[in-house]
Structure formats: structure tokens, C-alpha cells
Scaffold this active site. Structure first.
Site, PDB file in Angstrom:
ATOM      1  CE  LYS A 196      -3.760  -2.007   2.787  1.00 15.04           C
ATOM      2  NZ  LYS A 196      -4.860  -1.864   1.840  1.00 15.04           N
ATOM      3  CG  ASP A 202      -7.694  -4.780   6.840  1.00 17.72           C
ATOM      4  OD1 ASP A 202      -8.825  -4.418   6.444  1.00 17.72           O
ATOM      5  OD2 ASP A 202      -6.921  -5.444   6.133  1.00 17.72           O
ATOM      6  CD  GLU A 238      -5.628  -8.184   3.170  1.00 17.26           C
ATOM      7  OE1 GLU A 238      -6.341  -7.716   4.055  1.00 17.26           O
ATOM      8  OE2 GLU A 238      -5.397  -7.565   2.111  1.00 17.26           O
ATOM      9  NE  ARG A 254     -10.689  -9.697  -2.288  1.00 14.62           N
ATOM     10  CZ  ARG A 254     -10.948  -8.709  -3.137  1.00 14.62           C
ATOM     11  NH1 ARG A 254     -11.138  -8.974  -4.424  1.00 14.62           N
ATOM     12  NH2 ARG A 254     -11.011  -7.459  -2.728  1.00 14.62           N
TER      13      ARG A 254
END
Length: 503
Positions: free
Chosen positions: A284, A295, A356, A358
Site C-alpha cells: 500500500k 483491518d 488478502e 477475501r
């Protein structure tokens, strides 16, 4: 929250309360009817005449009583009755912020006849819960870690007091039940917020598992924590692939709430628990990456919800699953072009290591199904793309079952949390086709929130499933209503409403 709550007649010694809250609507200001006491009423109507207080949503006015009233301050908070429970939550939240300014430890909330009529039209217990939620949630903010640690401001006493006419004993019971439930809801959300606000160096997957074990022990729940070795035996390729780049190994956390031993039906609640996301090899950008402590907001929502569910004890079975990992770049990290074999046996081509969540959720759904879940709801800070579609105002949803989605939508409406269903046309699934595996983990930028959700739905095995993307609602840059800057604890109350269902 150690706040003491009560309902009943106003004490003769109202000075015991640091402040009094009186909710006011515009029609009361226009009418000649009493509001609280002649001198205070006159002062408020003067402000109304000058346009300084209009009794609008989220508007408050603090008036010092100067000894003319037993309490030192009266907080007048505007509310809009036609906004239902959301109007009550907003009014209570604005009053709470005024309480914080006054550093008021104890408060009496005066319930006018008009307010109680509004409450009765909504369902008295439900309205009482909404008021308590707004009051307590607006006070709960992030507690920073400092050398000189200060105590977080908290209310000590809240009394709901019928004003002018007393209600019946049955009415009192409804208010008391609603207040208690609202307090539980606020505690669950506060728990989720505090978890999400923890820095990544403190909240590793292993630490999250430890905290889940503490929660399970406190509420006498069955818990299973699957470490990296057991995950390998169960072929959790998604979880292991995401976590292999970090020195902090992944965990799959499974909590069972058994409210109906005679039923084979069980809710599967799956929360994304990526405790920090750098994006991995698909790194990122640096700006804003510190917010990636959020997250695991989906995991926090599920844990906060199971905490409340365990207290309320509904006749339902719930399997809460938290796939927890840390997504880091290293010489061991998974990389674009890798093919992972998931717990379900499906293979996935990795085209972006920043997609990541999912991957861990796919193994989370399979874990829930193998433990007996018959309908599935996953909660995840899955995409930034959902913000492009909905901003920070609503959670995006993708589903394979309209009836289940209607239940989730109804629960969200009760909780005052906005959900917007995104289309799941078959054509979107084509974006996930892979030449190297059964499917790939990203369909590209276009419709990214939809294809990300559909990737997860591929692992639902045909069971009713709803995906909730809280990428825009789990973390805020500035406070609003009853939600603070930082972690919001969004979807805790929706999940509770879904499972418990209000009277």
C-alpha cells in the site's frame, strides 16, 4: 461500562444529579405548554425566538440554573420525532457530548409525555434502548496510550425519570428492560471499538486469539483456536498464505454459542481479522497506512456481537469465526502469481496480495460450514472500492439470498446502521476467472466491492449468505452522531438485532 442505570420517580433531591437532560421538539417551543420550569422555559424560548436554539437534530443548549432548579445545569437537546429511533439516538448522543463538556458524572433524563408517546409508537423498550445507546456510545471514545495515562470520562449514574405524569408498572418494566439492553449493546460496541483501536504491535493474531479466549471464558462459551500447524493439517491455504510473510503466525478462532441444543440450524458469523495490512508484496502507499490497524474491524464486530449475544441468551445457535492474520512483505510472503489451495479444495491465483481479506474469509466460511453453520454473514473491511460507491455513509452488501438479506436489512434498520445492497449479476463473476486456477483473488478496479464480495460467496457452498463490506464505515476521520473518530464498532448492533431480534 460501570454506569448505574435506573428508572422511576424523580428524587426529591435532584441536586444529586450533576445535570438534567430534557429532550425538546419544535412543537413544544411553539406551544405555550410548560417544558421544565417557568424561568428555564422563558430563557429557552428567548433563545428560540432569536434563532439560537431551534430544537433541531443534534442541537443542544446548556443553561445554568443559578440555584433556580435543584440540578446545576439543564441540557436541552433537540429531537425530531419523525426520525424514529435514529432521532432518539442522535438527540441522546448530542446530550452526551454536552455532559462531557460539563464533566457530569450523574444525570437525570426527563421523559416528557410527548417523548413517551413517541417511544410507545416505536415500542417502549426499543426506544429506551435507542436512547441509552445514543447516550453511552457518544461518550465512548478512543483512549490513547500515554506515559501519563488519564482516566476515560464515563458516566456513573443515569436515571430515566417520567416527567409530569407517571407511567404504569408495565410501562416502567419496558423502560427498564430497554435501558438494560441498550447498555449491553453499548458495551458490545465499546468492546469492538477498543479492540480495533489497539495498535498493530499490541494486537497480533495470537494476541487477538488470547483476548477471544478471555471473552469465551468470561461468558462460558466453547472456543477453538487453530494455530498455524493445525491450520496446515486442515489445509487452510488462504489463511496460511496471507500470514506466512509475518513473524506473527495466523490463527483461526472459532467460538460456539449454543442457545438451542435441539436445533440443527446455526448462524455463522465470520469476521475478517487482519490485525495489520501493509498490502504485502503489493504494498500500500505510506499515506494513511497507520489506519490499517482497523483491518480487523469485522473480527471486532463479531466478537462484540457474541459478547452481547452471550449476555442476552437467545434460543439460537451461533458459530463465530475469526480468521486472524498479519499481511506483511518479507522473503517468506506470498506473491502475485502464486496459486493457493483453499480449505474447500478450490485453487486461487493470487494477482494482488492486497486483496488478502477475501482469502482468509474464504477459509473462514469453510470453517464455519464444517462446524455446522447453515446460514452465513461475513463482516469485513474488504475494499476501498466500497467507499468510491457509498462513501462513509453506508456499508455495502452482497448476497446470494434475498430473504436472508431482508433479515439483515431489517436488523440494520433497527440498529440505525445503514446497509446498501450492491448488485450481484452473474456477469461480475466473469471478472474472477483465472487461467491458472479455479478463480483469481481480484477482478480488477471496476466493481471491486462487488467482485470482492462475490469471491467470498464462491465459498458459501450454496448456503444463504450475506457479505457486509465495512471498508468505509469501520473507521472515521472525524466523529459523527454517536460514532467517534477512529474505530466505530459498526455492525455489532446489527448482528445482535439479527440474532436476538427485539420484542
Amino acid at each position: 461500562m460501570n454506569v448505574q442505570i435506573s428508572y422511576g420517580a424523580r428524587s426529591a433531591d435532584s441536586a444529586a444529579a450533576d445535570a438534567v437532560i430534557r429532550f425538546v421538539c419544535k412543537s413544544e417551543l411553539k406551544a405555550a405548554e410548560p417544558i421544565i420550569q417557568p424561568p428555564m422555559d422563558e430563557a429557552l424560548r428567548v433563545l428560540y425566538a432569536k434563532g439560537l436554539f431551534k430544537a433541531e437534530a443534534e442541537q443542544t443548549e446548556i443553561i445554568s440554573t443559578l440555584g433556580l432548579y435543584p440540578a446545576a445545569h439543564i441540557i436541552f437537546a433537540g429531537y425530531e420525532a419523525d426520525r424514529g429511533a435514529t432521532g432518539l439516538r442522535l438527540a441522546a448522543a448530542s446530550a452526551a457530548k454536552a455532559l462531557k463538556k460539563l464533566r457530569a458524572d450523574s444525570v437525570q433524563v426527563l421523559l416528557s409525555d410527548r417523548l413517551r408517546e413517541t417511544a410507545a409508537s416505536l415500542g417502549t423498550a426499543f426506544a429506551a434502548s435507542a436512547l441509552m445507546e445514543g447516550l453511552l456510545l457518544a461518550l465512548h471514545t478512543r483512549h490513547p496510550l500515554k506515559r501519563e495515562q488519564s482516566e476515560r470520562f464515563m458516566l456513573k449514574e443515569v436515571a430515566f425519570v417520567p416527567y409530569r405524569t407517571a407511567g404504569s408498572a408495565a410501562d416502567a418494566a419496558l423502560w427498564e428492560r430497554g435501558m438494560a439492553r441498550g447498555k449491553l449493546h453499548a458495551e458490545g460496541v465499546g468492546y469492538a471499538r477498543d479492540l480495533t483501536n489497539l495498535p498493530g504491535n499490541e494486537l497480533t493474531p495470537e494476541r487477538l486469539a488470547f483476548l477471544a479466549e478471555e471473552l469465551a471464558r468470561e461468558h462460558d462459551l466453547e472456543i477453538e483456536v487453530i494455530d498455524e500447524w493445525s491450520a496446515a493439517e486442515q489445509q487452510m491455504g488462504g489463511l496460511l498464505g496471507v500470514g506466512q510473510g509475518s513473524i506473527n503466525p495466523p490463527r483461526m478462532i472459532v467460538i460456539h454459542y449454543r442457545g438451542d441444543e435441539n436445533s440443527e440450524q446455526a448462524w455463522g458469523l465470520i469476521g475478517k481479522g487482519v490485525t495489520f495490512d501493509t498490502g504485502g508484496i503489493s504494498l500500500k502507499r505510506a499515506e494513511g497506512m497507520q489506519e490499517m490497524i482497523s483491518d480487523m474491524g469485522g473480527a471486532a464486530a463479531v466478537l462484540g456481537a457474541i459478547r452481547v449475544i452471550a449476555e442476552l441468551k437467545p434460543a439460537m445457535n451461533v458459530i463465530a469465526v475469526i480468521p486472524a492474520a498479519e499481511n506483511m512483505p518479507s522473503d517468506r510472503a506470498f506473491k502475485p502469481g502464486d496459486v493457493l489451495r483453499m480449505m474447500s479444495g478450490h485453487t486461487v491465483e493470487v494477482v494482488n496480495t492486497d486483496a488478502e481479506g477475501r482469502l482468509v474469509l474464504a477459509d473462514g466460511l469453510t470453517t464455519a460450514i464444517t462446524r455446522g453453520a447453515t446460514k452465513l454473514v461475513d463482516v469485513a473491511t474488504l475494499t476501498g472500492n466500497v467507499m468510491a460507491a457509498l462513501g462513509i455513509e453506508a456499508t455495502g452488501a452482497v448476497t446470494n439470498n434475498e430473504e436472508l438479506f431482508k433479515q439483515v436489512q431489517a436488523a440494520a434498520d433497527s440498529a440505525g446502521e445503514r446497509i446498501w445492497q450492491l448488485p450481484a449479476y452473474p456477469e461480475y463473476k466473469k471478472q474472477l476467472r483465472s487461467n491458472a486456477a479455479d478463480l483469481k483473488n481480484s477482478g480488477g478496479r471496476y466493481a471491486g466491492a462487488i467482485t470482492g464480495g462475490l469471491f467470498i460467496g464462491h465459498f458459501a457452498e450454496g448456503l444463504p449468505w450475506v457479505h457486509l463490506d465495512i471498508g468505509g464505515t469501520a473507521w472515521l476521520d472525524m466523529s459523527r452522531g454517536w460514532e467517534p473518530k477512529g474505530a466505530t464498532g459498526v455492525m455489532v448492533r446489527t448482528l445482535v438485532e439479527l440474532i436476538v431480534q427485539r420484542e
